[in-house]
Motif scaffolding. Structure first.
Motif, mmCIF file in Angstrom:
data_model
loop_
_atom_site.group_PDB
_atom_site.id
_atom_site.type_symbol
_atom_site.label_atom_id
_atom_site.label_comp_id
_atom_site.label_asym_id
_atom_site.label_seq_id
_atom_site.Cartn_x
_atom_site.Cartn_y
_atom_site.Cartn_z
ATOM 1 N N VAL A 1 38.531 81.291 13.316
ATOM 2 C CA VAL A 1 37.678 80.113 13.470
ATOM 3 C C VAL A 1 36.241 80.446 13.098
ATOM 4 C CG1 VAL A 1 36.659 78.540 15.173
ATOM 5 C CG2 VAL A 1 39.123 78.952 15.174
ATOM 6 N N GLU A 2 35.762 81.602 13.542
ATOM 7 C CA GLU A 2 34.389 81.989 13.222
ATOM 8 C C GLU A 2 34.192 82.096 11.712
ATOM 9 O OE1 GLU A 2 31.069 85.484 14.150
ATOM 10 O OE2 GLU A 2 33.044 85.560 15.090
ATOM 11 N N ARG A 3 35.138 82.724 11.013
ATOM 12 C CA ARG A 3 35.021 82.828 9.557
ATOM 13 C C ARG A 3 35.021 81.441 8.914
ATOM 14 N NH1 ARG A 3 38.330 87.601 10.239
ATOM 15 N NH2 ARG A 3 40.221 86.350 10.126
ATOM 16 N N ALA A 4 35.887 80.562 9.394
ATOM 17 C CA ALA A 4 35.985 79.227 8.808
ATOM 18 C C ALA A 4 34.722 78.405 9.065
ATOM 19 C CB ALA A 4 37.212 78.505 9.364
ATOM 20 N N VAL A 5 34.158 78.523 10.265
ATOM 21 C CA VAL A 5 32.932 77.784 10.593
ATOM 22 C C VAL A 5 31.791 78.224 9.684
ATOM 23 C CG1 VAL A 5 31.146 77.489 12.356
ATOM 24 C CG2 VAL A 5 33.553 77.279 12.984
ATOM 25 N N ARG A 6 31.630 79.518 9.527
ATOM 26 C CA ARG A 6 30.531 80.021 8.702
ATOM 27 C C ARG A 6 30.754 79.680 7.229
ATOM 28 N NH1 ARG A 6 27.460 82.247 12.235
ATOM 29 N NH2 ARG A 6 28.260 83.499 13.967
ATOM 30 N N ALA A 7 32.016 79.723 6.784
ATOM 31 C CA ALA A 7 32.310 79.362 5.395
ATOM 32 C C ALA A 7 31.999 77.893 5.130
ATOM 33 C CB ALA A 7 33.776 79.659 5.081
#
Length: 346
Positions: free
Chosen positions: A93-99
């Protein structure tokens, strides 16, 4: 012009006017570049970005939020745990939010706190977010939470009302069913189950998927042994199941319990998969390297997070537009050496 800018003798952070001056453009052009607007040529855009980098300029998100009514941040409610599933999903989720170009704010809940989700949501609302992700795996029996913004739910949702509630992911019950059917198709008369703690939504779903697979094939459902997700609880379950010669196949609700189970069966003289076949759940990194390598079903954490965040951002930025439909994700059964047809009865 350097990073060490001074105004009235005091070090100061660079401003958009400084970037505009260095790049030889207007402040409006700088604003267009950082807001990713059209009508800016590639050459001018690069000149502005180079000037910003040289000055150490960063977009003032607080000012942008005041102007747009958005904070460009997404809040996440998740259980504070190091268990593989929840921790891996949070990282995805963190990677997707930042992306997606948003900031991330995380509030952890504590197991055993009925008001944990509601309190976490209130905390995120006080901080200011544009949307909320709920990745809460435990049924605490809490009351209804009301949220005035889009919400993405990963897994079974707590009671919640919101302008738009988005759900995504592969059903844990569907994955559990595939794991059980794999053992039945190998020729096992039935499949035993080492379940996760039943306060967890996913543990209930996996038990239901196991039971559905047996019922659909007209097979008996043996008594369930409940663990707590740990390898030690799987080991205890293995010691309980090992003396029963009718146990030829076991589906464990996660890989850690499957690994503990195999250890106990091996110590009791039950060979895996010669005497007992074992399937796990998750496909943790070590699953391919235990003895024997573990057959398991893989959870697509990255895909679930990226697809879910895309829907949430759509709901935030285009609230009047219907959400796009997602294609069903295939079940990934990873067949390794811990499963085999049952040994022929003498």
């Amino acid at each position: 012009m350097t990073r060490a800018m001074r105004r009235n003798g005091v070090p100061a952070a660079p401003r958009s006017a400084d970037v505009a001056r260095l790049a030889g453009v207007s402040q409006k052009t700088v604003s267009r570049v950082f807001n990713d607007e059209q009508y800016v040529s590639a050459g001018v855009r690069q000149r502005v970005l180079d000037a910003a980098d040289a000055l150490g300029y960063r977009l003032n998100h607080a000012a942008r939020a005041l102007a747009s009514g958005r904070t460009r941040s997404i809040g996440v409610v998740t259980l504070g745990t190091a268990l593989y599933g929840p921790a891996s999903l949070l990282m995805s989720v963190e990677r997707a939010v930042r992306a997606a170009g948003y900031g991330l704010r995380v509030v952890n809940t504590m197991e055993g706190d009925p008001a944990g989700v509601a309190g976490a949501i209130d905390s995120l609302l006080e901080q200011g977010v544009d949307g909320i992700v709920i990745s809460e795996p435990i049924d605490e029996g809490a009351g209804v939470s009301r949220v005035g913004m889009p919400v993405l739910v990963l897994g079974a949702p707590p009671a919640i009302t919101a302008p738009r509630v988005v759900t995504t992911g592969v059903s844990a019950g569907l994955l559990a069913r595939a794991a059980t059917e794999h053992l039945l198709e190998l020729g096992h008369a039935t499949v035993h189950h080492v379940a996760g703690p039943q306060r967890w939504f996913s543990a209930k779903d996996r038990l239901d998927g196991w039971r559905t697979a047996l019922t659909d094939r007209g097979r008996p459902a043996p008594a369930v042994v409940e663990g707590d997700w740990s390898a030690s609880s799987g080991y205890a379950a293995g010691r309980e199941l090992a003396p029963d010669p009718d146990v030829t196949a076991v589906f464990a609700a996660n890989d850690d319990m499957a690994i503990g189970l195999i250890r106990a069966l091996t110590e009791a003289g039950r060979r895996v998969p010669g005497d007992v076949s074992v399937v796990g759940f998750d496909d943790i990194p070590v699953a391919a390297y235990v003895t024997p390598p573990l057959t398991t079903v893989r959870q697509p954490f990255d895909a679930v997070a990226s697809e879910g965040l895309a829907l949430l951002v759509h709901a935030i930025e285009k609230p009047e537009v219907e959400l796009p439909l997602l294609a069903d994700r295939p079940v990934e059964l990873i067949v390794r050496a811990s499963t085999a047809p049952p040994r022929a009865q003498k």
